[in-house]
Design a protein around this motif. Structure first.
Motif, PDB file in Angstrom:
ATOM      1  N   SER A   2      -7.100   6.684   3.787  1.00 27.07           N
ATOM      2  CA  SER A   2      -6.189   7.157   2.739  1.00 27.07           C
ATOM      3  C   SER A   2      -5.404   5.986   2.170  1.00 27.07           C
ATOM      4  N   VAL A   3      -5.428   5.857   0.840  1.00 25.27           N
ATOM      5  CA  VAL A   3      -4.714   4.778   0.154  1.00 25.27           C
ATOM      6  C   VAL A   3      -3.802   5.382  -0.898  1.00 25.27           C
ATOM      7  N   THR A   4      -2.536   4.978  -0.908  1.00 25.41           N
ATOM      8  CA  THR A   4      -1.580   5.393  -1.937  1.00 25.41           C
ATOM      9  C   THR A   4      -0.956   4.133  -2.544  1.00 25.41           C
ATOM     10  N   PHE A   5      -0.172   4.323  -3.606  1.00 26.07           N
ATOM     11  CA  PHE A   5       0.392   3.181  -4.332  1.00 26.07           C
ATOM     12  C   PHE A   5       1.876   3.414  -4.600  1.00 26.07           C
ATOM     13  N   ASP A   6       2.702   2.428  -4.205  1.00 25.69           N
ATOM     14  CA  ASP A   6       4.131   2.552  -4.477  1.00 25.69           C
ATOM     15  C   ASP A   6       4.407   2.236  -5.945  1.00 25.69           C
ATOM     16  N   ARG A   7       5.685   2.269  -6.327  1.00 24.75           N
ATOM     17  CA  ARG A   7       6.036   2.098  -7.742  1.00 24.75           C
ATOM     18  C   ARG A   7       5.780   0.689  -8.242  1.00 24.75           C
ATOM     19  N   ARG A   8       5.559  -0.261  -7.339  1.00 21.92           N
ATOM     20  CA  ARG A   8       5.204  -1.623  -7.736  1.00 21.92           C
ATOM     21  C   ARG A   8       3.690  -1.835  -7.761  1.00 21.92           C
ATOM     22  N   GLY A   9       2.934  -0.798  -7.468  1.00 18.20           N
ATOM     23  CA  GLY A   9       1.487  -0.910  -7.465  1.00 18.20           C
ATOM     24  C   GLY A   9       0.909  -1.450  -6.178  1.00 18.20           C
ATOM     25  N   ARG A  10       1.733  -1.628  -5.140  1.00 15.39           N
ATOM     26  CA  ARG A  10       1.241  -2.105  -3.847  1.00 15.39           C
ATOM     27  C   ARG A  10       0.632  -0.947  -3.059  1.00 15.39           C
ATOM     28  N   LEU A  11      -0.312  -1.294  -2.183  1.00 13.90           N
ATOM     29  CA  LEU A  11      -1.002  -0.275  -1.400  1.00 13.90           C
ATOM     30  C   LEU A  11      -0.205   0.091  -0.161  1.00 13.90           C
ATOM     31  N   LEU A  12      -0.124   1.378   0.114  1.00 14.56           N
ATOM     32  CA  LEU A  12       0.356   1.899   1.387  1.00 14.56           C
ATOM     33  C   LEU A  12      -0.791   2.694   1.983  1.00 14.56           C
ATOM     34  N   THR A  13      -1.278   2.249   3.127  1.00 14.40           N
ATOM     35  CA  THR A  13      -2.458   2.855   3.721  1.00 14.40           C
ATOM     36  C   THR A  13      -2.295   2.958   5.233  1.00 14.40           C
ATOM     37  N   VAL A  14      -2.808   4.038   5.803  1.00 14.52           N
ATOM     38  CA  VAL A  14      -2.841   4.191   7.252  1.00 14.52           C
ATOM     39  C   VAL A  14      -4.229   3.784   7.727  1.00 14.52           C
ATOM     40  N   CYS A  15      -4.283   2.773   8.593  1.00 18.00           N
ATOM     41  CA  CYS A  15      -5.541   2.241   9.111  1.00 18.00           C
ATOM     42  C   CYS A  15      -5.728   2.748  10.542  1.00 18.00           C
ATOM     43  N   VAL A  16      -6.865   3.388  10.778  1.00 23.46           N
ATOM     44  CA  VAL A  16      -7.103   4.084  12.030  1.00 23.46           C
ATOM     45  C   VAL A  16      -8.257   3.423  12.781  1.00 23.46           C
ATOM     46  N   GLY A  17      -8.017   3.050  14.035  1.00 25.32           N
ATOM     47  CA  GLY A  17      -9.056   2.498  14.891  1.00 25.32           C
ATOM     48  C   GLY A  17      -9.407   3.471  15.991  1.00 25.32           C
ATOM     49  N   ALA A  18     -10.183   2.999  16.952  1.00 30.57           N
ATOM     50  CA  ALA A  18     -10.579   3.852  18.067  1.00 30.57           C
ATOM     51  C   ALA A  18      -9.355   4.364  18.837  1.00 30.57           C
ATOM     52  N   ALA A  19      -8.301   3.542  18.877  1.00 29.19           N
ATOM     53  CA  ALA A  19      -7.082   3.949  19.573  1.00 29.19           C
ATOM     54  C   ALA A  19      -5.852   3.711  18.708  1.00 29.19           C
ATOM     55  N   ASN A  20      -5.712   2.517  18.148  1.00 29.50           N
ATOM     56  CA  ASN A  20      -4.496   2.156  17.435  1.00 29.50           C
ATOM     57  C   ASN A  20      -4.482   2.677  16.006  1.00 29.50           C
ATOM     58  N   VAL A  21      -3.286   3.025  15.544  1.00 27.08           N
ATOM     59  CA  VAL A  21      -3.068   3.504  14.180  1.00 27.08           C
ATOM     60  C   VAL A  21      -1.924   2.697  13.578  1.00 27.08           C
ATOM     61  N   THR A  22      -2.121   2.163  12.368  1.00 27.49           N
ATOM     62  CA  THR A  22      -1.136   1.279  11.756  1.00 27.49           C
ATOM     63  C   THR A  22      -0.937   1.632  10.293  1.00 27.49           C
ATOM     64  N   LEU A  23       0.329   1.793   9.890  1.00 28.90           N
ATOM     65  CA  LEU A  23       0.673   1.919   8.474  1.00 28.90           C
ATOM     66  C   LEU A  23       0.872   0.515   7.919  1.00 28.90           C
ATOM     67  N   ARG A  24       0.180   0.195   6.819  1.00 31.27           N
ATOM     68  CA  ARG A  24       0.266  -1.148   6.247  1.00 31.27           C
ATOM     69  C   ARG A  24       0.655  -1.097   4.779  1.00 31.27           C
ATOM     70  N   LEU A  25       1.445  -2.076   4.363  1.00 34.85           N
ATOM     71  CA  LEU A  25       1.757  -2.341   2.969  1.00 34.85           C
ATOM     72  C   LEU A  25       0.944  -3.562   2.568  1.00 34.85           C
ATOM     73  N   LEU A  26       0.055  -3.415   1.557  1.00 37.67           N
ATOM     74  CA  LEU A  26      -0.886  -4.475   1.206  1.00 37.67           C
ATOM     75  C   LEU A  26      -0.688  -4.938  -0.238  1.00 37.67           C
ATOM     76  N   ASP A  27      -0.973  -6.208  -0.459  1.00 36.41           N
ATOM     77  CA  ASP A  27      -1.016  -6.747  -1.813  1.00 36.41           C
ATOM     78  C   ASP A  27      -2.243  -6.169  -2.522  1.00 36.41           C
ATOM     79  N   PRO A  28      -2.111  -5.633  -3.736  1.00 30.27           N
ATOM     80  CA  PRO A  28      -3.247  -4.975  -4.379  1.00 30.27           C
ATOM     81  C   PRO A  28      -4.355  -5.922  -4.811  1.00 30.27           C
ATOM     82  N   ASP A  29      -4.055  -7.201  -4.999  1.00 30.58           N
ATOM     83  CA  ASP A  29      -5.064  -8.160  -5.460  1.00 30.58           C
ATOM     84  C   ASP A  29      -5.787  -8.833  -4.299  1.00 30.58           C
ATOM     85  N   THR A  30      -5.030  -9.325  -3.336  1.00 31.56           N
ATOM     86  CA  THR A  30      -5.616 -10.098  -2.234  1.00 31.56           C
ATOM     87  C   THR A  30      -5.885  -9.272  -0.985  1.00 31.56           C
TER      88      THR A  30
END
Length: 454
Positions: free
Chosen positions: A42-70
């Motif tokens: 799941s990927v969403t976008f804040d008001r600055r256009g940056r990505l907010l995504t929940v990354c799910v692994g076999a065990a760990n789960v992480t909410l990340r704020l990502l640069d949309p270009d890099t």
């Protein structure tokens, strides 16, 4: 919720998987990917256009704020680890579904039985993600997995669990109400401005509405053919779709698929409080006999429903080990179909059926601005795209492509090779169209971005 196209896995409250956000046009496309060894579905976008995504692994789960270009990580926040599962590749709870609020706050159900509200904090140069509030619904859900949470038009938060619990949370007081349907739920929910909340179980389609003190009340229940087998490509018995709300001619409708044999159907019902009527306004058979199944939401736009065939996808383990000459022989059955619906008079028909494109498991998206339907394509060996030099793109082993289809005809307009192998398998993750026209695809390795060059 955040603006349409930016708020959740299915783009908006209707779960339409379509809208005016433009996607790439295939003009000298560029591909960027990042490796997290977690699936950033799941990927969403804040008001600055940056990505907010929940990354799910076999065990760990992480909410990340990502640069949309890099796709660089700007901030991250650890969520509770997932519960062990015998089928980890079809376990969508504990962060697989979440939504972004209009103040850039992530509302995410966790595997600990809580619904967490996480805000962007810090500064522009050093952003952070901070837990602001936590709603404890563990007493109501027990050992079941919270699949999804979504607000209704009155602002209360609704949640559903895999075991069939439907509940509400009053945001101010934190008061929780819940009821157990005793029927399995495999996907998210849809809401509309009549305060309707639509839930599909493995047996029936429901319209809920908040009643006294916000309790989840059933407006109506419509049984459908849930089938007698969990088809390969499905995460559970019954419909594989999140309900999709459609507003046409002053009325609301809700679309799902059934799980019938020998052929599955697209079903469209009236969604009004008064009930769906004795029959659906549209019941259209799609895909080959005994070889049709979908486990992803429908695309609804311009009077049409677009559905994909996921029959045969059994997870990443279906591919033989690297080097096996049979590796690029996917077992999924091809097929993407557009069903045209006559919402005014009832009835529907197949407008086109692309019987060559293989879409193992992506949540495909439509763009009314580009007139394209975007799918994540996994061709067989004799279907691999070739370069101008005559070389197969990505080699003969397990290539993946972002492919655009003409929404009017179903023909393939263009494809771009994204990568090879397990790390590029999207495994039920969506295609998400960003504010700048970039298409993002969550994969088992992390995240892929495709944008037009220049």
């Amino acid at each position: 919720m955040a603006a349409n196209g930016r708020s959740n896995i299915h783009d908006d409250a209707y779960q339409s998987d379509a809208g005016p956000t433009r996607g790439p046009l295939g003009r000298s496309p560029e591909v960027v990917s990042t490796l997290f060894s977690q699936e950033c579905a799941s990927v969403t976008f804040d008001r600055r256009g940056r990505l907010l995504t929940v990354c799910v692994g076999a065990a760990n789960v992480t909410l990340r704020l990502l640069d949309p270009d890099t796709l660089d990580v700007l901030a991250e926040h650890a969520l509770p680890p997932r519960q062990p599962s015998s089928s980890p590749f079809t376990n969508f709870g504990g962060g697989g579904y979440f939504y972004l609020g209009d103040r850039d706050r992530v509302v995410v159900p966790t595997s600990n039985g809580t619904i967490d509200v996480i805000a962007e904090t810090g500064t522009a140069d050093a952003p952070a993600l901070t837990l602001k509030r936590q709603y404890d619904v563990s007493e109501q859900v027990g050992s079941s997995i919270i699949l999804s949470a979504l607000p209704d038009w009155s602002g209360r938060i609704w949640f559903v669990t895999k075991a069939g619990v439907v509940g509400t949370v009053e945001p101010r007081s934190g008061k929780v109400h819940a009821r157990d349907l005793g029927e399995g739920i495999g996907n998210s929910i849809a809401v509309d401005e009549t305060d309707g909340v639509f839930v599909v179980t493995n047996k029936a389609l429901y319209r809920f509405q908040g009643v006294r003190h916000g309790r989840p009340g059933i407006s109506w229940r419509k049984k459908y053919d849930g089938g007698d087998r969990q088809k390969p490509g499905q995460s559970q018995l019954g419909s594989g779709t999140t309900p999709t709300v459609v507003r046409r001619g002053g009325h609301h409708y809700v679309a799902i698929t059934d799980n019938a044999d020998p052929r599955m159907h697209v079903l469209v019902y009236r969604a009004d409080r008064s009930g769906p009527g004795r029959r659906p306004i549209c019941k259209q058979a799609v895909f080959p006999k005994n070889r049709g199944a979908t486990d992803n939401s429908l695309i609804a736009f311009k009077g049409a429903i677009v559905v994909e065939n996921n029959y045969g996808y059994t997870g990443p383990e279906q591919n033989p080990p690297s080097g096996d000459p049979g590796r690029n022989t996917p077992t999924t059955v091809p097929g993407v179909t557009r069903v045209q619906v006559d919402y005014a008079h009832g009835g529907c028909h197949v407008a086109w059926a692309n019987k060559r494109i293989r879409v193992p498991s992506s949540v495909s998206k439509g763009s009314t601005r580009t007139g394209l339907v975007y799918v994540y394509d996994h061709p067989a060996a004799d279907e691999v795209r070739y370069t101008s030099a005559g070389e197969p793109e990505g080699g003969p082993e397990d290539p993946w492509y972002l492919t655009a289809l003409d929404a009017r005809t179903g023909r393939r307009v263009w494809s771009v090779f994204t990568g090879v192998g397990l790390g590029y398998n999207n495994n039920y993750a969506p295609i998400t169209l960003g504010p700048d026209g970039t298409a993002y695809v969550g994969t088992l390795g992390g995240l892929v971005a495709v944008r037009d060059g220049g």
